[in-house]
Design a protein around this motif. Structure first.
Motif, PDB file in Angstrom:
ATOM      1  N   SER A  42      11.701  16.727   4.778  1.00 18.03           N
ATOM      2  CA  SER A  42      10.530  15.519   5.206  1.00 18.03           C
ATOM      3  C   SER A  42       9.879  15.266   3.787  1.00 18.03           C
ATOM      4  N   THR A  43      11.154  15.537   2.257  1.00 19.41           N
ATOM      5  CA  THR A  43      10.757  14.750   1.167  1.00 19.41           C
ATOM      6  C   THR A  43      11.240  13.466   0.486  1.00 19.41           C
ATOM      7  N   LEU A  44      10.368  12.886   0.323  1.00 19.27           N
ATOM      8  CA  LEU A  44      11.225  11.462  -0.230  1.00 19.27           C
ATOM      9  C   LEU A  44      11.564  11.820  -1.250  1.00 19.27           C
ATOM     10  N   ILE A  45      13.126  10.372  -1.686  1.00 23.68           N
ATOM     11  CA  ILE A  45      13.906  11.431  -2.823  1.00 23.68           C
ATOM     12  C   ILE A  45      13.787   9.480  -3.077  1.00 23.68           C
ATOM     13  N   ALA A  50       8.425   2.018  -4.872  1.00 25.24           N
ATOM     14  CA  ALA A  50       8.967   1.620  -3.445  1.00 25.24           C
ATOM     15  C   ALA A  50       9.520   2.891  -3.115  1.00 25.24           C
ATOM     16  N   LEU A  51       7.975   2.895  -2.324  1.00 23.05           N
ATOM     17  CA  LEU A  51       8.292   4.042  -1.225  1.00 23.05           C
ATOM     18  C   LEU A  51       9.305   3.447   0.161  1.00 23.05           C
ATOM     19  N   PRO A  52       9.726   4.408   0.767  1.00 27.47           N
ATOM     20  CA  PRO A  52      10.281   3.453   2.121  1.00 27.47           C
ATOM     21  C   PRO A  52       9.412   3.807   3.194  1.00 27.47           C
ATOM     22  N   HIS A  75       2.338  -0.702 -10.629  1.00 28.95           N
ATOM     23  CA  HIS A  75       2.803  -0.850  -9.521  1.00 28.95           C
ATOM     24  C   HIS A  75       2.847   0.563  -8.558  1.00 28.95           C
ATOM     25  N   LEU A  76       3.082   1.688  -9.584  1.00 28.26           N
ATOM     26  CA  LEU A  76       2.840   2.961  -8.531  1.00 28.26           C
ATOM     27  C   LEU A  76       1.520   2.984  -8.079  1.00 28.26           C
TER      28      LEU A  76
END
Length: 249
Positions: A42-45, A50-52, A75-76
């Motif tokens: 479940s780790t986001l790459i 720009a989080l999906p 931005h983060l």
């Protein structure tokens, strides 16, 4: 703070050892810059700015020492605020430039990590959070031990956390979204709901047509200005005839 949060969906953004390893959180999502650094499925790459993820999809978002190393921290912060729900919480962890670690950072400024990192003060974070409609609930300072963790210095850590002195190595900020207060509107009186359709129609007609004002009998008997009165005209002729001999004499 994380143990008593009681959330079910959380996200952690950071390259330090994870802090969301608690059984109370059912769905934990991590982040990694590369595929080989991912620890779970479940780790986001992705890029941190720009989080999906959908808007307001998470109850808790933890930014763990990421604002210091990213090239665009605003931005983060905006992306982390976007995925936080209205009733959720945004937790930020960062190094305190005005704490006891400030002089040590100046001595080690030649190292690559200290050259690339930008330490932020809580005051600046308060201003940045205001732009994304978030408000700081509390600020906790930690890391009051300047040297080794000896028993004497551990007492300093205990006193520093008890009085929350702004001299720690790091700060922990807990923020929530600012909710706009809504003004309730009063419902208008509807005669049809109380009196019925026919009675409300009669009431509306009676309200639109006010009754005629009563006439005064004395006012009707008095002659109106500008009207021709034959009796008054004959009386003027008689007075003119009586006065004519005197005038001629």
């Amino acid at each position: 703070m994380l143990a008593r949060s009681g959330v079910q969906h959380a996200l952690e953004l950071g390259v330090a050892p994870p802090l969301l390893a608690h059984d109370s959180i059912r769905h934990r999502i991590g982040w990694a810059p590369q595929r080989d650094l991912a620890e779970h499925s479940s780790t986001l790459i992705c890029r941190p700015e720009a989080l999906p993820l959908a808007d307001e999809a998470l109850e808790l978002v933890l930014v763990h020492h990421m604002l210091e190393i990213v090239p665009q921290p605003t931005h983060l912060l905006r992306e982390a605020a976007r995925v936080t729900s209205d009733s959720g919480r945004l937790i930020l962890v960062g190094w305190h430039p005005l704490g006891i670690a400030g002089p040590a950072r100046l001595k080690r400024c030649h190292e690559r990590f200290y050259q690339r990192s930008h330490w932020l003060t809580p005051k600046r974070l308060r201003d940045w959070l205001g732009f994304v409609d978030f408000k700081i609930e509390r600020i906790d300072y930690c890391g009051f031990v300047p040297f080794n963790n000896t028993p004497d210095w551990l007492l300093t850590e205990e006193w520093g956390r008890r009085y929350n002195l702004p001299l720690g190595r790091a700060w922990v900020i807990s923020a929530k979204r600012q909710m706009c207060r809504m003004i309730p509107l009063k419902k208008r009186f509807d005669p049809a709901a109380v009196l019925g359709r026919h009675a409300s129609a009669l009431a509306s007609v009676a309200h639109e047509l006010p009754p005629d004002p009563p006439r005064d009998a004395r006012q009707d008997m008095m002659p109106q200005p500008g009207c021709h009165d034959p009796d008054n005209h004959s009386g003027n002729r008689q007075r003119h005839r009586t006065a004519s001999p005197g005038v001629m004499a």
